[in-house]
Design an enzyme around this catalytic site. Structure first.
Site, PDB file in Angstrom:
ATOM      1  N   LYS A  72      -7.130  -2.120   9.247  1.00  0.00           N
ATOM      2  CA  LYS A  72      -8.706  -2.404   9.508  1.00  0.00           C
ATOM      3  C   LYS A  72      -8.784  -2.881  11.088  1.00  0.00           C
ATOM      4  O   LYS A  72      -9.598  -2.704  11.954  1.00  0.00           O
ATOM      5  CB  LYS A  72      -9.371  -3.241   8.815  1.00  0.00           C
TER       6      LYS A  72
ATOM      7  N   GLY B 294      -5.717  -4.587  -3.178  1.00  0.00           N
ATOM      8  CA  GLY B 294      -4.739  -4.282  -4.282  1.00  0.00           C
ATOM      9  C   GLY B 294      -3.974  -3.040  -4.128  1.00  0.00           C
ATOM     10  O   GLY B 294      -4.462  -2.249  -3.459  1.00  0.00           O
TER      11      GLY B 294
ATOM     12  N   GLU C 111     -10.407   5.420   5.179  1.00  0.00           N
ATOM     13  CA  GLU C 111     -11.165   4.946   3.965  1.00  0.00           C
ATOM     14  C   GLU C 111     -10.446   3.545   3.395  1.00  0.00           C
ATOM     15  O   GLU C 111     -11.405   2.534   3.067  1.00  0.00           O
ATOM     16  CB  GLU C 111     -11.201   5.930   2.841  1.00  0.00           C
TER      17      GLU C 111
ATOM     18  N   GLY D 238     -11.015  -1.741  -0.063  1.00  0.00           N
ATOM     19  CA  GLY D 238      -9.960  -0.904  -0.709  1.00  0.00           C
ATOM     20  C   GLY D 238     -10.440   0.250  -1.586  1.00  0.00           C
ATOM     21  O   GLY D 238     -10.419   1.254  -1.324  1.00  0.00           O
TER      22      GLY D 238
ATOM     23  N   VAL E 278       0.750  -1.159  -0.074  1.00  0.00           N
ATOM     24  CA  VAL E 278      -0.060   0.078  -0.099  1.00  0.00           C
ATOM     25  C   VAL E 278       0.929   1.158   0.138  1.00  0.00           C
ATOM     26  O   VAL E 278       0.642   2.339  -0.823  1.00  0.00           O
ATOM     27  CB  VAL E 278      -1.064  -0.123   1.235  1.00  0.00           C
TER      28      VAL E 278
ATOM     29  N   LYS F   2     -14.351  -5.478   9.277  1.00  0.00           N
ATOM     30  CA  LYS F   2     -14.651  -4.546   8.305  1.00  0.00           C
ATOM     31  C   LYS F   2     -16.233  -4.292   8.736  1.00  0.00           C
ATOM     32  O   LYS F   2     -16.776  -3.015   8.725  1.00  0.00           O
ATOM     33  CB  LYS F   2     -14.646  -5.045   7.156  1.00  0.00           C
TER      34      LYS F   2
ATOM     35  N   ASP G 141     -11.274 -11.061   9.442  1.00  0.00           N
ATOM     36  CA  ASP G 141     -10.996  -9.913   8.525  1.00  0.00           C
ATOM     37  C   ASP G 141     -12.277  -9.303   8.180  1.00  0.00           C
ATOM     38  O   ASP G 141     -12.763  -8.141   8.420  1.00  0.00           O
ATOM     39  CB  ASP G 141     -10.419 -10.388   7.128  1.00  0.00           C
TER      40      ASP G 141
ATOM     41  N   ILE H  85     -13.494   1.018  -2.845  1.00  0.00           N
ATOM     42  CA  ILE H  85     -14.771   1.730  -2.932  1.00  0.00           C
ATOM     43  C   ILE H  85     -14.891   2.694  -1.696  1.00  0.00           C
ATOM     44  O   ILE H  85     -14.358   2.452  -0.880  1.00  0.00           O
ATOM     45  CB  ILE H  85     -15.794   0.607  -2.505  1.00  0.00           C
TER      46      ILE H  85
ATOM     47  N   LYS I 180      11.323  -1.107   8.388  1.00  0.00           N
ATOM     48  CA  LYS I 180      12.166  -2.068   9.338  1.00  0.00           C
ATOM     49  C   LYS I 180      13.576  -1.972   8.805  1.00  0.00           C
ATOM     50  O   LYS I 180      14.543  -1.939   9.684  1.00  0.00           O
ATOM     51  CB  LYS I 180      11.622  -3.540   9.149  1.00  0.00           C
TER      52      LYS I 180
END
Lengths: 415, 415
Positions: free
Chosen positions: B106, B303, B130, B135, B14, B206, B202, B137, B45
């Site tokens: 998240k 992505g 956001e 991711g 990201v 969300k 996960d 939307i 790191k």
């Protein structure tokens, strides 16, 4: 608590919806924004008419638009009367009087959007029009804000609920075009004179507005070739279904270099395309962009509350700007250094139907039939050309197929 | 031209995407906002590691998080390192140092969102996230801004791309759960240890974040009953298809009075539901609200570029606030006067499958078979209970069907 004075032009379906939502959300808005809206004046044709509004506040109606747009205490004007010339004049005047404007008037924004945007910019006021496209979907805000760092390359949408309802009903109920249109009218989804909807005029307006935000380009509506849905037959609908396609009323804009390729008209959509499942009066817009790929936004395209909710979103956006003393950040500016062309000038795949075809293959010349067998799925009177055809090849094929005795309908295919 | 100094924590998928988009959009951002971003320091790191970043600017890497969060010149910190405790501490410190924070984390927002929101509010800085849900939307922005005057009553979504890919592949390729998971791993859609994705952890994170914005309520993840997709068999997938259903990994939250009913797990979706056509790693969220009815938002769930684009949207939102000297208007505050319960406590319709069923109806007691014939479509080993069943009725039915010799799987049905 800050009081923001608002004037309204018009009080029909959308206007009443705005008053209802303002009344319902009053406490929440006060709490979260510290703002109270004072609806100072509402200009309507018949100010003395009894209105069945379920509002606790006193409302002041006037017969004169000037009483609203020239009232120095009014900071924001909401235009929901929906005419072209009168609204254009009124909004120009309101802007030059220093008022921010919110409008749901798609015809106006489609035709005069760039001029009004420039005027609002010059006078440092806001101009918002979320309700003008796809009533309940915050598509303009998404295009304008969330995609600012991204490059939009294409838009495909179903933005006319009436047309979509008619074609959906033809498919689901196996009814004719005329029967489906009558049903739409009886349900209030089509007007008595539905010409703007079924001929794609309304859809073209919306494509122009979307294009202003997505590509900074206002479409030349006079030159735009559009096709309505009135020529779609039950034969086309059924034939499409046989080949796994659904006929949908689409708007398309694709940017390639400095050219915008557009289409307004019915297309044949493969089942796996999200638009194939957008039925009835629902609207949906697929946005293709460099960073995101394809994202889609769907919801009610019209209706009093959904449209009013978009007006309310705009009202809150403008209000935040007033509170921040940052008026003048309306939706994107438009820039006009882009050419325009029909999407049909690009090689496309097509779904073809032979209407009044009797099943007699002899009507198709042998050479053409051999050609067809190589490139298309042939199923009686339906042909699915899965190879890209240039405009010339498509024209040649359709006239060869028609052979003077039958009518050929063609639909670009969306995968 | 104003320069905004930004620090970044982490520079993986990201983070690299953010740098790429910043580099690509530099001119457009300068032009439209009059702002230039100076990426001052990036904490990683291994600061000396060679990175294949295609960036024209010099970048300054550091091995110490403190060098970023304690640098007084840095105004905005972007956290994309994705750990829980370390990120929590770092973000708290950055906020108390007066910096606005953007995070894609998240887990952190799901578990510590209300605390961090409160802290950001106390220190008058922004906190945006956001990128933490779906991711590409802009769903959080939509929930937060466009629906402010509307009352959200329900959310249904597919928010875990890995699970959706696996179930989609099982259906499309008729492959087993194990084969599909391996395929997802080889394509990079599932991690070597995919437990957080396939067990619904996960997705639960969300749902909690969505719920914070939609209902002002952070879900108690320790008490939430969730179900993963690891128990879904080919038999279930095929049986669903026979009855016109598709099994999808869903998150659901429905508000009824002061109770929030939630579900994280596989459900059976009817073909006409938009979620039935959300395939592969795509994400989609349906929002039900008072004014709008149902609207839907779909796009890539993960992505590098889509997620980075959401970070960029947040960066521009925070930057606008800095320019306006209006820092401190982060996403909605949360309020916690709402109860929580499983959606399964409400009467629901169900799709049931009998795994290892041999076709021998005698396994079902005669009384139950009579009952079944009245309320369900019986198709060998698949049962579609189209009548609402209470939790007790459902339990009774499944144990009667199992009858000690077979395994019954049940899926709530979404129309």
């Amino acid at each position: 608590m800050t009081t923001i004075s608002v004037g309204m032009l018009g009080c029909g379906t959308v206007g009443s919806g705005v008053l209802t939502l303002l009344n319902r959300g009053d406490n929440q808005i006060s709490e979260s924004l510290g703002v109270h809206f004072n609806i100072k004046k509402i200009a309507v044709k018949h100010p003395d008419k009894k209105r069945g509004l379920n509002i606790t506040k006193d409302l002041s109606f006037t017969g004169e638009i000037e009483n609203v747009i020239n009232d120095p205490s009014i900071q924001i004007v909401i235009e929901v009367m929906g005419t072209l010339d009168q609204a254009y004049k009124a909004i120009q005047q309101a802007i030059t009087n220093g008022k921010s404007v919110i409008t749901a008037n798609k015809e106006l924004i489609a035709l005069k959007g760039p001029q009004l945007t420039k005027l609002a910019h010059d006078y440092h006021v806001d101009l918002y029009y979320e309700a003008s496209v796809a009533g309940g979907i915050p598509i303009l805000r998404v295009l304008n804000e969330s995609l600012i760092t991204d490059q939009i390359t294409g838009l495909t949408g179903i933005v006319n609920g009436t047309s979509n309802f008619v074609l959906s009903a033809m498919k689901t109920d196996h009814s004719s075009y005329e029967e489906s249109l009558k049903q739409a009218q009886s349900l209030g989804y089509a007007e008595a004179n539905p010409i703007k909807d079924i001929e794609g005029i309304d859809a073209a307006y919306k494509l122009s507005i979307l294009s202003q935000l997505a590509f900074g380009h206002s479409i030349n509506l006079k030159q735009l070739k559009r096709k309505g849905i009135e020529g779609v037959t039950s034969n086309d609908i059924n034939g499409a279904e046989v080949l796994g396609l659904t006929i949908k009323p689409a708007v398309i804009a694709r940017q390639k270099d400095h050219e915008l390729f557009t289409l307004v008209g019915p297309v044949a959509v493969y089942k796996q395309n999200p638009l194939a499942n957008v039925n009835g009066v629902e609207n949906s817009v697929l946005v293709t962009s460099t960073a995101l790929g394809t994202t889609s936004y769907s919801g009610p395209g019209a209706g009093s509350e959904p449209t009013a909710n978009s007006v309310m979103s705009d009202l809150l956006a403008v209000t935040k700007h007033i509170l921040l003393e940052q008026i003048g950040t309306s939706f994107n500016k438009t820039t006009d250094d882009i050419g325009e062309s029909s999407l049909m000038n690009l090689p496309l795949t097509y779904f073809l139907t032979l209407n009044s075809f009797t099943g007699d293959e002899a009507k198709i010349s042998p050479e053409n039939y051999e050609f067809l067998k190589q490139v298309v799925k042939v199923n009686h009177a339906y042909f699915c050309v899965t190879k890209l055809l240039t405009k010339e090849q498509k024209n040649e094929l359709t006239s060869a197929l028609a052979n003077g005795v039958t009518e050929v309908h063609f639909y670009p295919i969306l995968k």
